[in-house]
Design a protein around this motif. Structure first.
Motif, short mmCIF file in Angstrom:
data_model
loop_
_atom_site.label_atom_id
_atom_site.label_comp_id
_atom_site.label_asym_id
_atom_site.label_seq_id
_atom_site.Cartn_x
_atom_site.Cartn_y
_atom_site.Cartn_z
N UNK A 1 -1.12 28.20 -29.18
CA UNK A 1 -1.87 28.39 -30.42
C UNK A 1 -1.04 28.07 -31.65
N UNK A 2 0.27 27.91 -31.48
CA UNK A 2 1.15 27.77 -32.63
C UNK A 2 1.77 26.37 -32.77
N UNK A 3 1.93 25.66 -31.67
CA UNK A 3 2.57 24.34 -31.75
C UNK A 3 1.62 23.31 -32.34
N UNK A 4 2.19 22.36 -33.09
CA UNK A 4 1.41 21.24 -33.60
C UNK A 4 0.29 21.62 -34.53
N UNK A 5 0.56 22.53 -35.45
CA UNK A 5 -0.50 22.98 -36.37
C UNK A 5 -0.59 22.12 -37.63
N UNK A 6 0.35 21.23 -37.81
CA UNK A 6 0.31 20.38 -39.00
C UNK A 6 -0.65 19.22 -38.82
N UNK A 7 -0.74 18.38 -39.84
CA UNK A 7 -1.62 17.22 -39.80
C UNK A 7 -1.01 16.12 -38.95
N UNK A 8 -1.85 15.36 -38.30
CA UNK A 8 -1.39 14.19 -37.55
C UNK A 8 -0.88 13.13 -38.52
N UNK A 9 0.28 12.53 -38.19
CA UNK A 9 0.86 11.53 -39.09
C UNK A 9 0.94 10.15 -38.44
N UNK A 10 0.40 10.01 -37.27
CA UNK A 10 0.57 8.76 -36.53
C UNK A 10 -0.39 7.68 -37.02
N UNK A 11 0.13 6.46 -37.17
CA UNK A 11 -0.69 5.33 -37.60
C UNK A 11 -0.06 4.04 -37.11
N UNK A 12 -0.82 2.97 -37.21
CA UNK A 12 -0.27 1.65 -36.91
C UNK A 12 0.63 1.20 -38.06
N UNK A 13 1.72 0.51 -37.77
CA UNK A 13 2.57 0.00 -38.86
C UNK A 13 1.87 -1.11 -39.62
N UNK A 14 2.25 -1.29 -40.87
CA UNK A 14 1.73 -2.41 -41.64
C UNK A 14 2.38 -3.71 -41.13
N UNK A 15 1.83 -4.83 -41.54
CA UNK A 15 2.41 -6.11 -41.13
C UNK A 15 3.85 -6.23 -41.61
N UNK A 16 4.12 -5.77 -42.83
CA UNK A 16 5.48 -5.85 -43.38
C UNK A 16 6.43 -4.94 -42.59
N UNK A 17 5.97 -3.73 -42.26
CA UNK A 17 6.81 -2.82 -41.47
C UNK A 17 7.08 -3.40 -40.10
N UNK A 18 6.05 -3.98 -39.47
CA UNK A 18 6.24 -4.57 -38.15
C UNK A 18 7.26 -5.70 -38.19
N UNK A 19 7.17 -6.53 -39.21
CA UNK A 19 8.10 -7.65 -39.33
C UNK A 19 9.54 -7.16 -39.51
#
Length: 242
Positions: free
Chosen positions: A86-104
């Motif tokens: 009930x206590x772990x992972x209570x924050x917001x999800x931050x996962x996303x796909x990288x931008x094209x610039x980040x991927x490069x």
């Protein structure tokens, strides 16, 4: 869904071994009982739920078939975690796909790591991205980049990289780079490491990184933890061996 780790305070414990059939059955009857619901963790935060439909016996483990209730787009190499805490992972999800610039920018670092490991130029140009994710591991608002990469020669010689990186100036810095170069067996089983997700297990503000590693006729689960500023593998459990 597999049983990956039991958390006892700050201790990470293996739920059972591949030889403990009675313990596997008891675990399955309790934790994989039909109708049991778990919180789904994606990007270190809650992102829905999973409900167990049934469980079955594998070659050396037990597995649950589950239904998903989530907006996260899972499938293929995009995975998630589930917990009854009930206590772990209570924050917001931050996962996303990288931008094209980040991927490069990540790929520039990846090619540099392959080059440092004496990879021929033709194989560097043939590097494939298995998965690349942007996520905030320590809640500082800055994204880390976690990825798996592979390149195979005509003789099937394999070069795999598992990477945790972060921005540094205009480029990227590798915080963890696990590079493997090997000849797979005739059955072509690979040793590559792929990201599952992250979750702060000990409450220190930095998420532990969960991954799955291929092996001969099986796989294993790994957990990486940042210790004294460096990422270290702190946990390993066999998933199934057939």
């Amino acid at each position: 869904m597999d049983a990956v780790v039991m958390i006892d305070g700050k201790q990470l414990r293996v739920p059972f071994s591949d030889e403990q059939k009675d313990k596997q059955k008891r675990m399955a009857e309790e934790y994989f009982a039909a109708g049991r619901t778990y919180r789904l963790i994606f990007g270190g935060g809650e992102a829905g739920s999973v409900t167990v439909k049934k469980w079955s016996v594998g070659c050396n483990s037990v597995h649950a078939e589950v239904g998903l209730s989530t907006s996260a787009r899972l499938g293929g190499h995009v995975r998630a975690l589930a917990t009854n805490s009930d206590s772990l992972g209570k924050g917001a999800s931050t996962r996303r796909a990288p931008t094209d610039a980040e991927r490069a920018t990540v790929m520039t670092l990846v090619k540099s790591i392959y080059s440092q490991n004496r990879t021929p130029a033709n194989l560097i140009s043939a590097i494939k991205v298995t998965n690349l994710t942007a996520t905030d591991l320590d809640g500082d608002g800055k994204y880390e980049f976690i990825g798996s990469f592979t390149s195979a020669a005509k003789n099937k010689f394999e070069s795999d990289l598992f990477l945790i990186a972060r921005s540094q100036g205009a480029g990227m810095r590798a915080d963890l780079a696990k590079f493997q170069a090997y000849q797979p067996p005739p059955e072509t089983f690979l040793h590559s490491i792929d990201f599952i997700d992250h979750l702060d297990l000990d409450g220190n503000g930095v998420g532990e990184v969960f991954a799955v590693q291929g092996a001969f006729d099986g796989y294993a689960y790994l957990i990486f933890k940042k210790v004294a500023g460096r990422w270290r593998e702190v946990y390993n459990m066999i998933g199934d061996l057939c």
